[in-house]
Scaffold this motif. Structure first.
Motif, PDB file in Angstrom:
ATOM      1  N   TYR A 154      44.427  67.067  36.900  1.00 27.07           N
ATOM      2  CA  TYR A 154      45.488  66.061  36.991  1.00 27.07           C
ATOM      3  C   TYR A 154      45.667  65.546  38.415  1.00 27.07           C
ATOM      4  O   TYR A 154      45.907  64.351  38.618  1.00 27.07           O
ATOM      5  N   LYS A 155      45.538  66.423  39.389  1.00 32.32           N
ATOM      6  CA  LYS A 155      45.606  65.960  40.781  1.00 32.32           C
ATOM      7  C   LYS A 155      44.447  65.016  41.075  1.00 32.32           C
ATOM      8  O   LYS A 155      44.614  64.001  41.748  1.00 32.32           O
ATOM      9  N   SER A 156      43.270  65.356  40.555  1.00 27.95           N
ATOM     10  CA  SER A 156      42.096  64.496  40.749  1.00 27.95           C
ATOM     11  C   SER A 156      42.291  63.146  40.080  1.00 27.95           C
ATOM     12  O   SER A 156      41.968  62.106  40.663  1.00 27.95           O
ATOM     13  N   LEU A 157      42.809  63.143  38.868  1.00 28.88           N
ATOM     14  CA  LEU A 157      43.080  61.884  38.166  1.00 28.88           C
ATOM     15  C   LEU A 157      44.059  61.022  38.944  1.00 28.88           C
ATOM     16  O   LEU A 157      43.870  59.807  39.061  1.00 28.88           O
ATOM     17  N   ASP A 158      45.108  61.634  39.466  1.00 27.91           N
ATOM     18  CA  ASP A 158      46.091  60.884  40.263  1.00 27.91           C
ATOM     19  C   ASP A 158      45.432  60.246  41.482  1.00 27.91           C
ATOM     20  O   ASP A 158      45.678  59.082  41.791  1.00 27.91           O
ATOM     21  N   LEU A 159      44.592  61.008  42.155  1.00 24.97           N
ATOM     22  CA  LEU A 159      43.923  60.491  43.351  1.00 24.97           C
ATOM     23  C   LEU A 159      42.939  59.382  42.997  1.00 24.97           C
ATOM     24  O   LEU A 159      42.906  58.337  43.656  1.00 24.97           O
ATOM     25  N   ILE A 160      42.150  59.583  41.939  1.00 27.78           N
ATOM     26  CA  ILE A 160      41.198  58.552  41.515  1.00 27.78           C
ATOM     27  C   ILE A 160      41.939  57.270  41.131  1.00 27.78           C
ATOM     28  O   ILE A 160      41.537  56.172  41.517  1.00 27.78           O
ATOM     29  N   THR A 161      43.027  57.408  40.408  1.00 30.25           N
ATOM     30  CA  THR A 161      43.819  56.248  40.000  1.00 30.25           C
ATOM     31  C   THR A 161      44.362  55.507  41.217  1.00 30.25           C
ATOM     32  O   THR A 161      44.275  54.279  41.302  1.00 30.25           O
ATOM     33  N   ALA A 162      44.927  56.245  42.152  1.00 28.44           N
ATOM     34  CA  ALA A 162      45.471  55.617  43.363  1.00 28.44           C
ATOM     35  C   ALA A 162      44.364  54.913  44.144  1.00 28.44           C
ATOM     36  O   ALA A 162      44.555  53.783  44.623  1.00 28.44           O
ATOM     37  N   LEU A 214      41.465  53.733  42.971  1.00 31.07           N
ATOM     38  CA  LEU A 214      41.014  52.556  42.232  1.00 31.07           C
ATOM     39  C   LEU A 214      42.037  51.429  42.300  1.00 31.07           C
ATOM     40  O   LEU A 214      41.672  50.252  42.394  1.00 31.07           O
ATOM     41  N   ARG A 215      43.323  51.769  42.264  1.00 34.29           N
ATOM     42  CA  ARG A 215      44.368  50.750  42.390  1.00 34.29           C
ATOM     43  C   ARG A 215      44.248  50.045  43.731  1.00 34.29           C
ATOM     44  O   ARG A 215      44.279  48.819  43.823  1.00 34.29           O
ATOM     45  N   GLU A 216      44.083  50.829  44.784  1.00 37.02           N
ATOM     46  CA  GLU A 216      43.950  50.260  46.131  1.00 37.02           C
ATOM     47  C   GLU A 216      42.699  49.382  46.234  1.00 37.02           C
ATOM     48  O   GLU A 216      42.742  48.287  46.786  1.00 37.02           O
ATOM     49  N   LEU A 217      41.595  49.856  45.690  1.00 37.30           N
ATOM     50  CA  LEU A 217      40.350  49.072  45.723  1.00 37.30           C
ATOM     51  C   LEU A 217      40.480  47.779  44.944  1.00 37.30           C
ATOM     52  O   LEU A 217      39.961  46.742  45.352  1.00 37.30           O
ATOM     53  N   LEU A 237      57.088  49.647  35.076  1.00 35.28           N
ATOM     54  CA  LEU A 237      56.924  51.046  34.671  1.00 35.28           C
ATOM     55  C   LEU A 237      55.692  51.269  33.798  1.00 35.28           C
ATOM     56  O   LEU A 237      55.028  52.295  33.902  1.00 35.28           O
ATOM     57  N   CYS A 238      55.414  50.306  32.924  1.00 31.57           N
ATOM     58  CA  CYS A 238      54.308  50.449  31.970  1.00 31.57           C
ATOM     59  C   CYS A 238      53.013  49.806  32.459  1.00 31.57           C
ATOM     60  O   CYS A 238      51.978  49.930  31.803  1.00 31.57           O
ATOM     61  N   GLY A 239      53.073  49.094  33.576  1.00 28.41           N
ATOM     62  CA  GLY A 239      51.887  48.439  34.093  1.00 28.41           C
ATOM     63  C   GLY A 239      51.419  47.302  33.200  1.00 28.41           C
ATOM     64  O   GLY A 239      50.222  47.044  33.080  1.00 28.41           O
ATOM     65  N   LYS A 240      52.361  46.615  32.574  1.00 27.96           N
ATOM     66  CA  LYS A 240      52.044  45.504  31.664  1.00 27.96           C
ATOM     67  C   LYS A 240      52.696  44.231  32.191  1.00 27.96           C
ATOM     68  O   LYS A 240      53.679  44.281  32.927  1.00 27.96           O
ATOM     69  N   ASP A 241      52.150  43.080  31.770  1.00 27.26           N
ATOM     70  CA  ASP A 241      52.764  41.836  32.214  1.00 27.26           C
ATOM     71  C   ASP A 241      54.008  41.540  31.375  1.00 27.26           C
ATOM     72  O   ASP A 241      54.228  42.132  30.316  1.00 27.26           O
ATOM     73  N   ASP A 294      42.704  45.508  47.219  1.00 17.76           N
ATOM     74  CA  ASP A 294      42.119  45.123  48.502  1.00 17.76           C
ATOM     75  C   ASP A 294      40.671  44.644  48.380  1.00 17.76           C
ATOM     76  O   ASP A 294      40.151  44.019  49.302  1.00 17.76           O
ATOM     77  N   GLY A 295      40.028  44.960  47.273  1.00 12.00           N
ATOM     78  CA  GLY A 295      38.620  44.635  47.103  1.00 12.00           C
ATOM     79  C   GLY A 295      37.745  45.730  47.678  1.00 12.00           C
ATOM     80  O   GLY A 295      38.165  46.518  48.528  1.00 12.00           O
ATOM     81  N   LEU A 296      36.518  45.778  47.196  1.00 13.75           N
ATOM     82  CA  LEU A 296      35.562  46.761  47.698  1.00 13.75           C
ATOM     83  C   LEU A 296      35.128  46.361  49.099  1.00 13.75           C
ATOM     84  O   LEU A 296      34.877  45.184  49.373  1.00 13.75           O
ATOM     85  N   PRO A 297      35.012  47.355  49.998  1.00 11.21           N
ATOM     86  CA  PRO A 297      34.537  47.027  51.353  1.00 11.21           C
ATOM     87  C   PRO A 297      33.048  46.673  51.306  1.00 11.21           C
ATOM     88  O   PRO A 297      32.306  47.161  50.449  1.00 11.21           O
TER      89      PRO A 297
END
Length: 151
Positions: free
Chosen positions: A130-138, A140-143, A58-62, A146-149
């Motif tokens: 906030y919608k933009s932040l959510d999209l940017i976060t998602a 960046l998480r995916e990148l 939930l907190c994104g912590k180890d 998966d790594g940068l193409p």
């Protein structure tokens, strides 16, 4: 393109830095550090409690961070760990009454900080932001997973 990267990086860094500074000031009232704010607020959403692995997710912590932070919060009387059977690791972490008061105060102060930080933004711009932040976060998480193409 490089200018956009620099502006983006700087803005993200500045937001995080000032947010953590405010959180640290608030948590000092309880003898805690800034990162404890996230744990307090998250735990307050789960009256029935959560396990350490759930809190980690939930907190994104180890798990080591969760363990350290919960130990400190237990010592301060803000969190209690209720074991489930014989498995202490899977015990439920819950806020004490004192922890609930601290979480409520933290949520109120965080809401004030977010409101004041958004001064000058219309409701429409705030929603877009906030919608933009959510999209940017998602993205960046995916990148990061998966790594940068290669281009």
């Amino acid at each position: 393109m490089v200018e956009r990267f620099e502006k983006f990086s700087h803005a993200i860094f500045e937001v995080a830095r000032y947010w953590h500074k405010l959180a640290s000031e608030e948590m000092a009232k309880y003898g805690l550090k800034g990162p404890h704010a996230t744990y307090l607020v998250t735990l307050s959403r789960f009256e029935e409690g959560v396990t350490a692995p759930q809190l980690s997710e939930l907190c994104g912590k180890d798990k080591a961070d969760v363990s350290r932070m919960m130990s400190i919060m237990e010592q301060k009387g803000l969190v209690v760990k209720e074991s489930v059977g014989k498995n202490l690791y899977r015990g439920l972490l819950k806020l004490t009454e004192e922890g609930k008061k601290a979480a409520d105060a933290t949520k109120q102060r965080a809401a004030l900080a977010v409101e004041l930080a958004g001064n000058g933004l219309s409701d429409e711009n705030r929603e877009i932001f906030y919608k933009s932040l959510d999209l940017i976060t998602a993205n960046l998480r995916e990148l990061s997973e998966d790594g940068l193409p290669n281009k």
